[in-house]
Write a protein that holds these residues in place. Structure first.
Motif, PDB file in Angstrom:
ATOM      1  N   ASP A  76      15.563  10.395 -18.330  1.00 14.95           N
ATOM      2  CA  ASP A  76      16.783  11.194 -18.432  1.00 14.95           C
ATOM      3  C   ASP A  76      16.481  12.613 -17.976  1.00 14.95           C
ATOM      4  O   ASP A  76      15.410  13.163 -18.276  1.00 14.95           O
ATOM      5  N   ILE A  77      17.436  13.224 -17.270  1.00 17.50           N
ATOM      6  CA  ILE A  77      17.234  14.581 -16.755  1.00 17.50           C
ATOM      7  C   ILE A  77      17.006  15.579 -17.892  1.00 17.50           C
ATOM      8  O   ILE A  77      16.171  16.482 -17.791  1.00 17.50           O
ATOM      9  N   SER A  78      17.755  15.412 -18.985  1.00 17.51           N
ATOM     10  CA  SER A  78      17.611  16.351 -20.105  1.00 17.51           C
ATOM     11  C   SER A  78      16.201  16.281 -20.702  1.00 17.51           C
ATOM     12  O   SER A  78      15.641  17.299 -21.119  1.00 17.51           O
ATOM     13  N   ILE A  79      15.625  15.071 -20.732  1.00 18.31           N
ATOM     14  CA  ILE A  79      14.252  14.922 -21.231  1.00 18.31           C
ATOM     15  C   ILE A  79      13.281  15.619 -20.291  1.00 18.31           C
ATOM     16  O   ILE A  79      12.347  16.302 -20.723  1.00 18.31           O
ATOM     17  N   GLU A  81      13.922  18.166 -18.295  1.00 17.38           N
ATOM     18  CA  GLU A  81      14.082  19.615 -18.464  1.00 17.38           C
ATOM     19  C   GLU A  81      13.370  20.099 -19.720  1.00 17.38           C
ATOM     20  O   GLU A  81      12.705  21.149 -19.712  1.00 17.38           O
ATOM     21  N   LYS A  82      13.513  19.337 -20.806  1.00 21.03           N
ATOM     22  CA  LYS A  82      12.884  19.701 -22.075  1.00 21.03           C
ATOM     23  C   LYS A  82      11.366  19.722 -21.926  1.00 21.03           C
ATOM     24  O   LYS A  82      10.691  20.674 -22.363  1.00 21.03           O
ATOM     25  N   LYS A  85      10.285  22.732 -19.727  1.00 26.79           N
ATOM     26  CA  LYS A  85      10.433  24.015 -20.418  1.00 26.79           C
ATOM     27  C   LYS A  85       9.341  24.198 -21.472  1.00 26.79           C
ATOM     28  O   LYS A  85       8.783  25.292 -21.624  1.00 26.79           O
TER      29      LYS A  85
END
Length: 269
Positions: A76-79, A81-82, A85
């Protein structure tokens, strides 16, 4: 099925050690496309090349195996990004740590270079910046073992992880100097640098100091204190505080006694 590659072939294609590929298999990060039931040889297909490229990319960013597995489990893209970061924050902290280490190295190099080039037994009037210190008020007699009070300092101020090399000074009271009592000190100081553990208990104030450097250790300091006193009297200067005595080069960094250099500085006006 696409063309199959042995673990040795995959190792050469991606410049990854065979042991690493076996580890990726064991932890479930990169399973072979096929394992021979008799020989137990591992075989990989071209469909796994992209996954291995992603693993190499993440490992180059120093992401942990667990973090990479979490990404593949979610995809997943959000994973992503997390993860990036979080890793960026770790890298930023590593950069700060390395910058601090670099400053310490630079400070020690400048100290040794300055000591090696010093004109010995010459009294100088210098202006010095404020310096934060941790000050242990404990008497110390010339010739006594200094390791015990240093241990006391570590325990009292929670300095178990601090590095003392090149940062320890002794203080001699103004009263003792003026009374020509040069064999007893009234405290031990740890000079604080960026990144040091512990908070300063006091500072060496900014201002004018008489400074002298001499060959030897604390046991050879008497004549240098007398030179400082004579200089202050001849130039109508008043000693206004305790002297700070620091071994710039001693047994901690060299076995050659002929290279020992110690500095005394005393505040004046």
């Amino acid at each position: 099925m696409n063309q199959l590659f042995t673990i040795g072939q995959l190792s050469k294609l991606f410049n990854i050690k065979i042991a690493t590929l076996r580890y990726y298999d064991e932890v479930g990060l990169l399973k072979p496309a096929k394992v021979d039931s008799e020989t137990h040889y591992r075989y990989y297909s071209t469909e796994q090349f992209e996954r291995l490229d992603v693993i190499k990319y993440f490992r180059a960013l120093d992401l942990s195996i667990e973090s990479i597995k979490d990404f593949f489990d979610a995809k997943d893209i959000s994973i992503l990004e997390k993860l990036l970061k979080e890793q960026q924050a770790k890298v930023d902290q590593q950069i700060k740590t390395l910058q601090t280490v670099n400053k310490r190295i630079d400070t020690r190099l400048k100290q040794v270079k300055s000591a090696k080039k010093a004109i010995l037994n010459k009294v100088e009037l210098v202006n010095l910046p404020e310096i934060p210190v941790i000050h242990l008020q404990q008497t110390y007699q010339t010739g006594e073992d200094i390791e015990l009070p240093l241990t006391t300092m570590r325990q009292q101020f929670g300095l178990d992880k601090s590095i003392f090399l090149g940062k320890i000074s002794l203080s001699m009271s103004r009263e003792n100097i003026l009374s020509n009592k040069f064999d007893q000190y009234n405290g031990i100081l740890l000079i604080l640098e960026a990144g040091d553990m512990g908070e300063a208990t006091s500072v060496l104030p900014q201002g004018s100091y008489l400074r002298i450097r001499f060959h030897g250790t604390h046991e050879n300091a008497t004549e240098s204190y007398r030179r400082l006193l004579r200089f202050s009297e001849e130039h109508l200067l008043t000693i206004i505080g305790d002297a700070i005595e620091t071994a710039l080069i001693d047994y901690g960094i060299t076995n050659d006694y002929d290279k020992y250099v110690t500095e005394i500085r005393v505040p004046v006006r």
